[in-house]
Enzyme design. Structure first.
Site, PDB file in Angstrom:
ATOM      1  N   LYS A 143      20.059   5.411   7.812  1.00  0.00           N
ATOM      2  CA  LYS A 143      18.616   5.611   7.611  1.00  0.00           C
ATOM      3  C   LYS A 143      17.993   5.535   8.997  1.00  0.00           C
ATOM      4  O   LYS A 143      17.921   4.476   9.604  1.00  0.00           O
ATOM      5  CB  LYS A 143      18.053   4.524   6.691  1.00  0.00           C
ATOM      6  CG  LYS A 143      16.835   4.932   5.885  1.00  0.00           C
ATOM      7  CD  LYS A 143      15.576   5.139   6.692  1.00  0.00           C
ATOM      8  CE  LYS A 143      14.912   3.845   7.115  1.00  0.00           C
ATOM      9  NZ  LYS A 143      13.798   4.097   8.086  1.00  0.00           N
TER      10      LYS A 143
ATOM     11  N   GLU B 237      20.813  -7.718  13.502  1.00  0.00           N
ATOM     12  CA  GLU B 237      20.533  -7.839  14.931  1.00  0.00           C
ATOM     13  C   GLU B 237      19.030  -7.771  15.071  1.00  0.00           C
ATOM     14  O   GLU B 237      18.430  -6.716  14.874  1.00  0.00           O
ATOM     15  CB  GLU B 237      21.265  -6.708  15.666  1.00  0.00           C
ATOM     16  CG  GLU B 237      21.463  -7.024  17.113  1.00  0.00           C
ATOM     17  CD  GLU B 237      20.322  -6.523  17.956  1.00  0.00           C
ATOM     18  OE1 GLU B 237      19.340  -7.279  18.130  1.00  0.00           O
ATOM     19  OE2 GLU B 237      20.411  -5.388  18.413  1.00  0.00           O
TER      20      GLU B 237
ATOM     21  N   CYS C 256      16.155  -5.154  22.552  1.00  0.00           N
ATOM     22  CA  CYS C 256      16.360  -6.423  21.857  1.00  0.00           C
ATOM     23  C   CYS C 256      16.786  -7.526  22.810  1.00  0.00           C
ATOM     24  O   CYS C 256      16.384  -8.670  22.659  1.00  0.00           O
ATOM     25  CB  CYS C 256      17.380  -6.261  20.739  1.00  0.00           C
ATOM     26  SG  CYS C 256      18.720  -5.172  21.159  1.00  0.00           S
TER      27      CYS C 256
ATOM     28  N   GLU D 212       8.902 -12.684  20.297  1.00  0.00           N
ATOM     29  CA  GLU D 212       9.384 -11.434  20.894  1.00  0.00           C
ATOM     30  C   GLU D 212       8.185 -10.529  21.176  1.00  0.00           C
ATOM     31  O   GLU D 212       7.296 -10.395  20.346  1.00  0.00           O
ATOM     32  CB  GLU D 212      10.342 -10.733  19.925  1.00  0.00           C
ATOM     33  CG  GLU D 212      10.832  -9.392  20.459  1.00  0.00           C
ATOM     34  CD  GLU D 212      12.015  -8.838  19.672  1.00  0.00           C
ATOM     35  OE1 GLU D 212      11.860  -8.561  18.476  1.00  0.00           O
ATOM     36  OE2 GLU D 212      13.093  -8.682  20.281  1.00  0.00           O
TER      37      GLU D 212
HETATM   38  P1  NAI Z   1      11.256  -2.845  11.481  1.00  0.00           P
HETATM   39  O1  NAI Z   1      12.253  -3.935  11.477  1.00  0.00           O
HETATM   40  O2  NAI Z   1      10.284  -2.824  10.353  1.00  0.00           O
HETATM   41  O3  NAI Z   1      11.987  -1.407  11.514  1.00  0.00           O
HETATM   42  C1  NAI Z   1      13.348  -1.203  11.812  1.00  0.00           C
HETATM   43  C2  NAI Z   1      13.988  -0.307  10.767  1.00  0.00           C
HETATM   44  O4  NAI Z   1      13.923  -0.953   9.497  1.00  0.00           O
HETATM   45  C3  NAI Z   1      13.308   1.058  10.580  1.00  0.00           C
HETATM   46  O5  NAI Z   1      14.301   2.037  10.341  1.00  0.00           O
HETATM   47  C4  NAI Z   1      12.492   0.836   9.324  1.00  0.00           C
HETATM   48  O6  NAI Z   1      12.233   2.034   8.617  1.00  0.00           O
HETATM   49  C5  NAI Z   1      13.385  -0.062   8.512  1.00  0.00           C
HETATM   50  N1  NAI Z   1      12.703  -0.847   7.482  1.00  0.00           N
HETATM   51  C6  NAI Z   1      11.411  -1.290   7.469  1.00  0.00           C
HETATM   52  N2  NAI Z   1      11.156  -1.983   6.342  1.00  0.00           N
HETATM   53  C7  NAI Z   1      12.295  -1.984   5.608  1.00  0.00           C
HETATM   54  C8  NAI Z   1      12.673  -2.556   4.350  1.00  0.00           C
HETATM   55  N3  NAI Z   1      11.807  -3.252   3.611  1.00  0.00           N
HETATM   56  N4  NAI Z   1      13.946  -2.379   3.920  1.00  0.00           N
HETATM   57  C9  NAI Z   1      14.838  -1.703   4.667  1.00  0.00           C
HETATM   58  N5  NAI Z   1      14.538  -1.129   5.858  1.00  0.00           N
HETATM   59  C10 NAI Z   1      13.284  -1.271   6.325  1.00  0.00           C
HETATM   60  O7  NAI Z   1      10.515  -2.931  12.881  1.00  0.00           O
HETATM   61  P2  NAI Z   1       9.132  -2.303  13.400  1.00  0.00           P
HETATM   62  O8  NAI Z   1       8.021  -2.645  12.460  1.00  0.00           O
HETATM   63  O9  NAI Z   1       9.342  -0.889  13.736  1.00  0.00           O
HETATM   64  O10 NAI Z   1       8.915  -3.145  14.761  1.00  0.00           O
HETATM   65  C11 NAI Z   1       8.327  -4.450  14.717  1.00  0.00           C
HETATM   66  C12 NAI Z   1       8.981  -5.386  15.699  1.00  0.00           C
HETATM   67  O11 NAI Z   1      10.360  -5.532  15.375  1.00  0.00           O
HETATM   68  C13 NAI Z   1       9.001  -4.971  17.158  1.00  0.00           C
HETATM   69  O12 NAI Z   1       7.801  -5.287  17.812  1.00  0.00           O
HETATM   70  C14 NAI Z   1      10.155  -5.783  17.679  1.00  0.00           C
HETATM   71  O13 NAI Z   1       9.732  -7.098  17.959  1.00  0.00           O
HETATM   72  C15 NAI Z   1      11.124  -5.822  16.518  1.00  0.00           C
HETATM   73  N6  NAI Z   1      12.206  -4.814  16.664  1.00  0.00           N
HETATM   74  C16 NAI Z   1      13.400  -5.230  17.154  1.00  0.00           C
HETATM   75  C17 NAI Z   1      14.408  -4.310  17.383  1.00  0.00           C
HETATM   76  C18 NAI Z   1      15.730  -4.741  17.947  1.00  0.00           C
HETATM   77  O14 NAI Z   1      16.365  -3.958  18.631  1.00  0.00           O
HETATM   78  N7  NAI Z   1      16.201  -5.932  17.647  1.00  0.00           N
HETATM   79  C19 NAI Z   1      14.218  -2.882  17.130  1.00  0.00           C
HETATM   80  C20 NAI Z   1      12.925  -2.548  16.557  1.00  0.00           C
HETATM   81  C21 NAI Z   1      11.956  -3.499  16.348  1.00  0.00           C
END
Ligand code: NAI
Ligand code: MG
Length: 484
Positions: free
Chosen positions: A177, A252, A286, A387
């Protein structure tokens, strides 16, 4: 200007298809303009993809291949990405914001996962266990079946490759996804699978909203294993969905990683590490170095040098930044930029000092933010514990080694950490005491696809990269044979 298709589709069971939830507009964060539309998956599309993966799994087409045949397919997928790097990199830059040269590095990084895990495909072996004269006992590693992989927007291609390559190497069929902000570059993974002759249905790629397609995938009863990279709250909902179906997952979830800088550190080299540590991909990493914990004796000198480096970076559209160098692109979108801007404003009102940056550059309208450094940050401030996921460094001071470690370990995260010193005893003592999955001594980001990566605490669980990653994608079966 790079020509981009107007409409991009999902890839399910070997076909490029429209989405049940319609289309999503993909924007270029450097301009705010719509780049293209992408098919948007609904729960029914997710179900089709999971069923396709399940059929491939049950058929044995992937699982029963000789490992060298899976290895050759993976190698060819990596080769396909490298051969198309000049096409992929501009699309990645236009959808995500990073400089064009960083996108090229990302394509190479993605290819590297396919190469590395192609090499490992043949290297996973079981063991034989002595049970006395009448028995012959051995273990085999078998794939879980359907691996669901939910990908974030910061390194859309590389992070998809990071879980896809080991999953396929071990014989799992995959449903990916992609992130709704950055779905375009993932199309080349599907094309790579076609070019390499991966069995049809063994790789499915869908863009969809997290709360709809993401949640449908995480909670699907025919998914056997889940990999998620993203925020802590979303990680919690993925882990709950996994728990309800009793399937293992890898999380992660980022961090607030710290570099400890002692008075005997090589400051020139360290300033270069800060450049990569917090300004690569505009800090949307990250394992970013979002905190520097520096000895009071060299605090002021280091702060001056970091400010000079930060101010030397040219910030502007990634597509104009083709050459490796002192530059930074747009953030992924305005929402993320606004989130970061708000955290900086709050930090200043909590008492932090804005040493450099902290503004939107005047000459660009897109999702840009200046390379920023906050000093006089204390542990109690939210900025020291949360973060940020943007180009913002927080600097804290320390007086003795114990205090430095205590500050470094004071967050609920524990992804990576670093210590910068010429004293070996000090470095090894810190390496033992830092609460993190990976410790860098005198070089931030030292390591690669070969070195295991993953977190302690709220940074998540499971390990990616390295041979440890393979263990996410297999289960061990013990076979005991009794002689008559
Ligand atoms: P997010 O965690 O919501 O999005 C990441 C992925 O999860 C996307 O593909 C999204 O469509 C999916 N997702 C969202 N809600 C979901 C659900 N209920 N069930 C399954 N999949 C779902 O992150 P977002 O809102 O884009 O970013 C927010 C914060 O998250 C950032 O400011 C950062 O702090 C952190 N983040 C950390 C990352 C890392 O590499 N560890 C990568 C992206 C965001
Ligand atoms: Mg975008």
């Amino acid at each position: 200007m790079t020509e981009i298709n107007e409409f991009w589709q999902n890839y399910i069971d070997g076909e490029w298809v429209d989405g049940g939830a319609g289309r999503i507009a993909v924007t270029n964060p450097a301009t705010g303009e719509v780049l293209a539309e992408h098919a948007l998956a609904d729960a029914t599309d997710i179900d089709h993809a999971v069923q396709a993966a399940r059929q491939v799994h049950l058929s044995g087409e992937l699982r029963d291949l000789h490992p060298v045949d899976r290895s050759r397919i993976l190698r060819a997928m990596g080769r396909h990405l490298l051969d198309h790097a000049d096409e992929i990199a501009p699309v990645l830059t236009l959808e995500q914001g990073k400089p064009l040269w960083e996108s090229r590095v990302e394509v190479h990084g993605a290819a590297r996962y396919f190469e590395y895990f192609a090499n490992q495909a043949e290297a996973v072996e079981g063991r034989s266990i002595p049970l006395g004269g009448r028995y012959f006992d051995f273990t085999v590693h078998e794939p879980h079946g359907v691996s669901a992989q939910i990908i974030p927007w910061n390194f859309p291609l590389e992070l998809a490759a990071r879980s896809l390559a080991p999953a396929l190497a071990m014989g799992n069929a995959c449903v990916v996804k992609s992130a709704e902000l950055t779905p375009l570059s993932s199309a080349w993974l599907g094309r790579a699978a076609e070019a390499a002759g991966l069995p049809t249905g063994a790789l499915n790629i869908l863009c969809g909203y997290g709360r709809e397609a993401g949640a449908a995938l995480a909670g699907h009863p025919d998914v056997n294993q889940i990999v998620f990279t993203g925020s802590v709250p979303t990680g919690v909902s993925v882990a709950k969905a996994a728990a309800l179906n009793i399937v293992p997952c890898v999380l992660e979830l980022g961090g607030k990683s710290a570099a400890i800088v002692h008075e005997d550190a090589d400051l020139d080299a360290f300033v270069d590490d800060v450049r990569w540590g917090i300004f690569l991909n505009a800090g949307q990493v990250c394992s970013a170095m979002s905190r520097v914990i520096v000895h009071e004796s060299c605090h002021d000198e280091l702060v001056d040098r970091i400010a000079e480096m930060a101010e030397s970076l040219s910030v502007g559209p990634g597509i104009d930044r083709a050459e490796f160098g002192a530059n930074m692109g747009a953030m992924v979108g305005e929402l993320q930029r606004d989130r970061v801007e708000l955290m900086v404003t709050e930090a200043i009102s909590d008492g932090a000092n804005l040493a450099t940056g902290g503004r939107r550059p005047k000459d660009h309208i897109g999702a840009f933010y200046q390379p920023t450094m906050l000093t006089e940050v204390t542990q109690e401030m939210k900025i020291a514990r949360t973060e940020i996921f943007g180009p913002v460094l927080s600097v804290l001071g320390f007086r003795d080694d114990d205090e430095a470690i205590e500050i470094a370990n004071a967050t609920q995260y524990g992804l990576v950490g670093g210590v910068f010193t010429s004293d070996l005893d000090r470095a090894t003592a810190a390496a033992k005491r830092l609460r993190a999955g990976q410790v860098f001594v005198n070089e931030w980001y030292a390591g690669g696809v070969e070195t295991p990566f993953g977190g302690w605490g709220k940074s998540g669980y499971g390990r990616e990269k390295g041979r440890e990653a393979l263990l996410n994608y297999v289960q061990t079966k013990n076979i005991a044979i009794r002689r008559r």
